[in-house]
Enzyme design. Sequence first.
Site, PDB file in Angstrom:
ATOM      1  CB  THR A   1      -0.900   0.034   1.248  1.00 53.26           C
ATOM      2  OG1 THR A   1      -0.036  -0.006   2.393  1.00 53.26           O
ATOM      3  CG2 THR A   1      -1.826  -1.153   1.279  1.00 53.26           C
TER       4      THR A   1
ATOM      5  CE  LYS B   1     -14.793  11.938  12.540  1.00 58.35           C
ATOM      6  NZ  LYS B   1     -13.458  11.824  11.937  1.00 58.35           N
TER       7      LYS B   1
ATOM      8  CD  GLU C   1      -5.337  -2.232   1.232  1.00 60.43           C
ATOM      9  OE1 GLU C   1      -5.576  -1.646   0.150  1.00 60.43           O
ATOM     10  OE2 GLU C   1      -4.847  -1.652   2.218  1.00 60.43           O
TER      11      GLU C   1
ATOM     12  CD1 TRP D   1     -19.157  13.429  11.288  1.00 64.14           C
ATOM     13  CD2 TRP D   1     -19.279  11.686   9.884  1.00 64.14           C
ATOM     14  NE1 TRP D   1     -18.777  12.314  11.981  1.00 64.14           N
ATOM     15  CE2 TRP D   1     -18.844  11.228  11.151  1.00 64.14           C
ATOM     16  CE3 TRP D   1     -19.431  10.756   8.860  1.00 64.14           C
ATOM     17  CZ2 TRP D   1     -18.567   9.885  11.408  1.00 64.14           C
ATOM     18  CZ3 TRP D   1     -19.143   9.429   9.100  1.00 64.14           C
ATOM     19  CH2 TRP D   1     -18.714   8.992  10.368  1.00 64.14           C
TER      20      TRP D   1
END
Length: 553
Positions: free
Chosen positions: A190, A447, A333, A452
């Site tokens: 990654t 936040k 992944e 949000w």
Amino acid sequence: MKSTMQESPLLISRILQSGTLLHADQEVVTWTADGPRRTSYAEVGTQSAQFAHALRGLGVDGDQRVATFMWNNAEHLVAYLAVPSMGAVLQALNIRLFPEQIIYVTNHAGGRVIVLDNSLAAPFSKLLPHLLTLRHVIVNGPIPDEVRAALEAAPQIEGVHDWDTLLAAQPTTFDWPVLDENDASSMCYTSGTTGNPKGVVYSHRSNYLHTMQVSMSLGFNQGDRLLAVVPMFHANAWGLPYAALMVGASLIMPDRFLQAEPLAKMIEAEKVTGGGAVPTIWTDLLRYLDEHPTDTSTLRTVIVGGSACPPSLMKAYDERHNIEVLHAWGMTEMSPLGSVAVAPAGTTGDEHWRYRQTQGRIASTLEARLVGPDGAEVPWDGESVGELEVRGPWITGSYYDNGTNSEAERADAAAKFDDGWLRTGDVGSLTPDGFLQLTDRAKDVIKSGGEWISSVDLENALMGHPDVLEASVVGVPDEKWGERPLATVVRAADSTIDAAGLKEYLGSKVAGWQVPERWAFIDEVPKTSVGKFDKKVLRKRYAEGDLNVETPA
Ligand code: AMP
């Protein structure tokens, strides 16, 4: 009752053998400073056999890792096919990682041989002494004597070889072994913005099934000419190399020529029909195409993924160049394909566009679920938001641990899984028919008070303004609200738009309480090694007072 079907393992060697036989005349075109260099798939097959023999000669006789440090080109394709087919494991190194990360991932995977493009040999020679498990270096293309000497000087290296000379001495056919389809074929790390990159190990079976899904979901056909801009060292190149072989499409490989001008030349000269790249590449190309008449009449569809595609980019290609931008989502992944935004048949107008702008419909072989902050599943109603979790035959079930991983790394890796599901770290909603709308990375959601704010929504709205070239929004600490958005904007050339003007514009696009108070104009949005907005760098620059922040009334 047992089936009567034959048991036949799903192997990369099948893709290699059938692709180079059935589609022998298709080609891989590598761009060079002198124009295109052509290799037929028949020649790719021959070279794969020669390369496998060469590797045997260098001691690769089991599942040793063979690393690459290369651009997208014909020789990289040969490595993609030959290394797994002979039973070894391919590790395509991301050439853009920081040196210490390259050293970490190479040592962690433990490669024995590395193949290197000559254009990368000089910088690579400085890393080589630190890559402790490597014994042989194969260089693709000529290099100056002093660079060769520098490579040879690394104490652990037994030989530095020239690709052409090494292969020319080898037999032209290879007896590809029958492997277990669950054996490792290749590995990708990654891009790891925090901590060490994590290793994902693909299998022959996972790659094979993924290739079939990619070919189907992205609608590739025999005779297509695919411009593979997405690097072969990132996220399994989205499966494009294997899919091209499987369906019989030619590959146009840009090598190191990734700027808009050469890409436009490739499209015109090579009659490209499709391609894949991150949004920043297509944004640059759009600007070029708008200003330089280019024949793109063969180009039907380009795939965009890796980060959210601004809807304005899609519309611009559609309206100004008659090119469909197909939005897809995935992760290293996940091999990486997770979803593709093909609008349902029969949809038109705004409804059609609404579907196209999502991250797409979840691939049918995969399972997906959304998990809310309290750990409970949230419904697929197109509104409820949660973290997306996935599972399926080409989703990793763990990260590679060679035994040296620390306790902290193990705990961190384990936290990415939830009872057999991969936690994607992506937050969004799913419609009842499985269209994914991402609102953010879990760590990028802003936040503000109890609410949000999606940084992606604000970025997309801003990038829809004709005076905005790029915009990235990050959460910054705020005394009253905990966190508030900071908008960083790259103005288009000649534009004089100011923060007050953009604030007013944004107020007409999103809820008033979401509009940022803080604005900064920058020359360029910092990018990660794989071309995504690097929000970590922006947050750091803000924290260090390195941005010229305005707070218009
Ligand atoms: P990587 O493994 O480097 O390809 O990064 C995977 C991550 O990139 C995903 O988890 C997403 O956060 C992001 N990503 C990939 N494709 C998209 C997309 N179409 N829209 C938004 N984010 C995306």
